[in-house]
Design a protein around this motif. Sequence first.
Motif, short mmCIF file in Angstrom:
data_model
loop_
_atom_site.label_atom_id
_atom_site.label_comp_id
_atom_site.label_asym_id
_atom_site.label_seq_id
_atom_site.Cartn_x
_atom_site.Cartn_y
_atom_site.Cartn_z
N GLN A 169 0.52 -0.75 -0.50
CA GLN A 169 -0.37 0.24 -0.13
C GLN A 169 0.65 1.60 0.68
OE1 GLN A 169 -4.13 0.53 1.84
NE2 GLN A 169 -3.86 -1.49 2.58
N PHE A 170 -0.07 2.14 -0.88
CA PHE A 170 0.83 3.65 -1.06
C PHE A 170 0.55 4.62 -1.25
CE2 PHE A 170 1.21 2.07 -4.95
CZ PHE A 170 1.74 3.24 -5.79
N ASN A 171 1.05 5.73 -0.69
CA ASN A 171 -0.07 6.90 -1.54
C ASN A 171 0.61 7.93 -2.47
OD1 ASN A 171 -1.52 6.77 0.85
ND2 ASN A 171 -0.49 8.32 2.05
N LEU A 172 0.01 8.58 -3.63
CA LEU A 172 0.67 9.12 -4.89
C LEU A 172 1.40 9.94 -3.80
CD1 LEU A 172 -2.54 9.66 -6.73
CD2 LEU A 172 -0.32 8.05 -7.09
N GLU A 173 1.42 10.97 -2.83
CA GLU A 173 2.80 11.79 -2.27
C GLU A 173 3.46 10.86 -1.95
OE1 GLU A 173 -0.53 11.01 -0.78
OE2 GLU A 173 -1.27 12.66 -2.50
N ASP A 174 3.47 9.45 -1.67
CA ASP A 174 4.61 9.07 -0.80
C ASP A 174 5.82 8.34 -1.71
OD1 ASP A 174 3.79 8.47 1.84
OD2 ASP A 174 2.52 6.11 0.11
N LYS A 175 5.67 8.75 -3.20
CA LYS A 175 6.44 8.99 -4.74
C LYS A 175 7.78 7.58 -4.37
CE LYS A 175 5.95 13.15 -6.01
NZ LYS A 175 6.34 14.33 -6.60
N LYS A 176 6.93 6.66 -2.80
CA LYS A 176 8.52 5.87 -3.29
C LYS A 176 6.94 3.90 -2.83
CE LYS A 176 9.91 6.32 1.50
NZ LYS A 176 10.84 6.69 1.93
N THR A 177 7.20 2.91 -3.06
CA THR A 177 7.37 1.53 -2.57
C THR A 177 8.27 0.49 -2.58
OG1 THR A 177 4.77 0.87 -2.36
CG2 THR A 177 5.61 1.41 -4.24
N ILE A 178 7.08 -0.71 -2.16
CA ILE A 178 8.18 -1.48 -2.60
C ILE A 178 6.99 -2.73 -3.15
CG2 ILE A 178 8.76 -3.85 -1.13
CD1 ILE A 178 9.53 -2.31 0.76
N ALA A 179 7.67 -3.39 -4.01
CA ALA A 179 7.35 -4.02 -4.65
C ALA A 179 7.36 -5.70 -4.82
CB ALA A 179 7.17 -4.10 -6.72
N GLU A 180 6.28 -7.36 -4.81
CA GLU A 180 6.74 -7.97 -4.61
C GLU A 180 6.80 -8.85 -5.87
OE1 GLU A 180 4.86 -9.79 -1.53
OE2 GLU A 180 5.51 -7.99 -0.20
N LEU A 181 7.43 -9.85 -6.53
CA LEU A 181 7.71 -10.72 -7.08
C LEU A 181 7.36 -12.32 -6.81
CD1 LEU A 181 7.05 -11.44 -10.49
CD2 LEU A 181 10.11 -11.55 -10.29
N ARG A 182 6.46 -13.13 -6.44
CA ARG A 182 5.97 -14.28 -6.15
C ARG A 182 5.88 -14.67 -7.08
NH1 ARG A 182 0.73 -12.20 -2.84
NH2 ARG A 182 1.69 -10.54 -1.58
N PHE A 183 7.09 -15.76 -7.73
CA PHE A 183 7.20 -17.18 -8.83
C PHE A 183 8.26 -17.26 -8.81
CE2 PHE A 183 8.94 -16.93 -13.70
CZ PHE A 183 7.23 -17.03 -14.22
#
Length: 210
Positions: A169-183
């Motif tokens: 979860q992130f807000n547009l104001e954050d301008k950063k987040t973490i992504a996950e690749l489950r593969f």
Amino acid sequence: MPLLTIKELNSTTKLWVWKISETWDELFQSVVLKDVSLARLETMKSESHQKGFLSVRKLLISAGYTDFDLYYDEFGKPHLNDGKHITISHSFEFSIIVISDEVIGADLELLKEKTLKIAPRFMEIFHLENLSHYEQMKKATVIWGIKESVFKIKNEPGISFPLHIFEQQFNLEDKKTIAELRFNNKTEYFDVVFDFIEDYVFVCAFEKNK
């Protein structure tokens, strides 16, 4: 000025942005291309794609390289001869390159209603709750860019945007987040930064150290 900006994303990573205002001839006359690049240019039917291709070569010059320093592997992924990592994207009137000591993938997308319309096909809709229509369009475009950026890094057959790539979860104001690749029975994590350039969304993913 066509070179719109140079921005440090971190201590080892820079973004170059080109706003295409030149004619095809102006771009073509201002770069030197190796034979394989000339052949590739000739196969492009769209002038927009050709200008994107040429403007990327202008960005290479701005970064201290030339077309002769760039090559593509068997999967179409770009590389630099000096071993630095490069990622490239072009969307309508803008082109970008990102060069880094880290493994990266970047994407540039024009804000479009279509992206929001197809959002249920590629993302979890809870990300769009309690947002205005315009904010929903921006966030859906950021999430599309995140998935494109992670895919550029991994580039493995069988990866599905909705089934395998997820965003915290992130807000547009954050301008950063973490992504996950489950593969393939494992989970990999990516640091993500994003920003807005006029009516475009820029996203860059960094492969986290294992």
